[in-house]
Design an enzyme around this catalytic site. Structure first.
Site, PDB file in Angstrom:
ATOM      1  N   ARG A 215       0.835  -1.201   0.000  1.00  0.00           N
ATOM      2  CA  ARG A 215       0.000   0.000   0.000  1.00  0.00           C
ATOM      3  C   ARG A 215       0.872   1.254   0.000  1.00  0.00           C
ATOM      4  NH1 ARG A 215      -4.932   2.004   2.380  1.00  0.00           N
ATOM      5  NH2 ARG A 215      -5.007   4.209   1.793  1.00  0.00           N
ATOM      6  N   ARG A 224      -5.343   1.580  -4.550  1.00  0.00           N
ATOM      7  CA  ARG A 224      -4.587   0.958  -3.465  1.00  0.00           C
ATOM      8  C   ARG A 224      -4.676  -0.562  -3.547  1.00  0.00           C
ATOM      9  NH1 ARG A 224      -9.130   3.999  -0.193  1.00  0.00           N
ATOM     10  NH2 ARG A 224      -9.102   4.955  -2.218  1.00  0.00           N
ATOM     11  N   ASP A 229      -9.918  -0.477   7.280  1.00  0.00           N
ATOM     12  CA  ASP A 229     -10.409   0.606   8.134  1.00  0.00           C
ATOM     13  C   ASP A 229     -11.217   0.048   9.290  1.00  0.00           C
ATOM     14  OD1 ASP A 229      -9.469   2.956   6.728  1.00  0.00           O
ATOM     15  OD2 ASP A 229     -10.921   2.468   5.153  1.00  0.00           O
TER      16      ASP A 229
END
Length: 321
Positions: A215, A224, A229
């Site tokens: 990344r 990406r 998250d």
């Protein structure tokens, strides 16, 4: 009988408690070398938070936590390991108990050191900590290379972490890019994680896994290899420079809500109080209104252009005459 307020507090209590008080252990913890060699007495108290309901109904020890086995584990662990600080001893012991004791959801641990070498009259010195399992929901995404492999490798990496258990994982869905639209479509998913990590500790692990997947943070919302998250963490509401929980605008993002709905439709947003199912329904209605508005706007623009063209043609005809 309980008073109204006390009764309400009892009903809100999450777990039952099994208590071990002042278990005496002779071990070798301390900052001074002689403490590590000669050893001294420690007193350990633990509150084990669990659900004793089934044991209470069945009278079956296997349905509860065996406090004798826990006491033996505490004694053995503190004798077999040496730490300089009580803080480290308590942290390590709490983690091992949570990892290896079935049914233990939370622990309050106190380690007392009555022979602390401070050269002053005192009864004892102690450290008290509380540690527990947490539930986090992690959004997964990729739009570069072998998208599915990047995501499945990330799921395996999270499951391999000490203090993490992947309990559920959604199917993967393909979605258009968000923010910067001039890029390939994403593959998105979501997982439910049982973890001992605190939020920022978990974030560091997610960032490490992203980096190992190649990344690069060059363009905000850009392409990406892997995007991880924290969407929800227990009922926590937190806002910091590096981390916001719940994730910002999760309630407006279809690519977050759809996979989350698959594994946790009735989990509530801690700030808005709405379930994932309710937020997804609202997001779909909002998207339909936006699409309808765009179509209406496009149609109106078409009519305006048509009127202007007619006026222009009429003017040209008049000039010709």
């Amino acid at each position: 009988m309980y008073g109204k307020e006390e009764g309400r507090q009892k009903m809100k209590k999450d777990y039952d408690e099994i208590r071990i008080e002042d278990l005496e252990v002779f071990a070798n913890h301390g900052v001074f070398p002689e403490e590590n060699v000669l050893g001294q007495k420690f007193l350990v108290s633990a509150v084990l938070y669990t659900d004793t309901r089934r044991a209470g109904l069945t009278d079956d020890l296997s349905a509860s936590i065996h406090y004798g086995e826990v006491s033996a584990f505490i004694d053995r662990y503190l004798r077999e390991h040496t730490f300089q600080l009580l803080e480290r001893a308590a942290e390590a012991l709490a983690e091992e108990l949570l990892l290896h004791t079935a049914g233990l959801e939370k622990i309050r641990l106190e380690i007392k050191k009555p022979w602390a070498p401070v050269r002053l009259p005192l009864k004892t010195v102690s450290v008290v900590i509380e540690r527990q399992w947490h539930t986090a929901y992690i959004a997964l995404g990729s739009n570069m290379g072998d998208r599915e492999k990047y995501i499945t490798d990330a799921v395996e990496a999270l499951g391999a972490l000490k203090g993490c258990v992947v309990e559920k994982c959604s199917s993967f869905i393909e979605t258009p890019p968000y923010g910067v639209t001039d890029q390939d479509d994403f593959l998105n998913g979501c997982l439910k994680l049982r973890t001992l990590f605190y939020p920022k500790e978990l974030l560091r692990e997610l960032n490490r896994i992203e980096m190992e997947a190649g990344r690069e943070r060059i363009v905000h919302w850009g392409p990406r290899t892997l995007d991880l998250d924290i969407i929800l963490y227990d009922d926590l509401v937190y806002e910091g420079d590096e981390l916001c929980i719940p994730h910002v605008e999760m309630h407006k993002r279809d690519f977050v809500l759809r996979p989350l709905f698959e594994i946790a439709p009735y989990v509530r947003h801690p700030a808005y109080g709405k379930t994932v199912a309710e937020m997804l329904e609202e997001e779909r209605k909002c998207s339909k209104r936006i699409i309808k508005y765009k179509k209406t706007k496009k149609k109106r623009r078409g009519k305006v252009r048509e009127i202007r063209n007619r006026q222009k043609n009429a003017k040209n005809m008049n000039n010709t005459l």
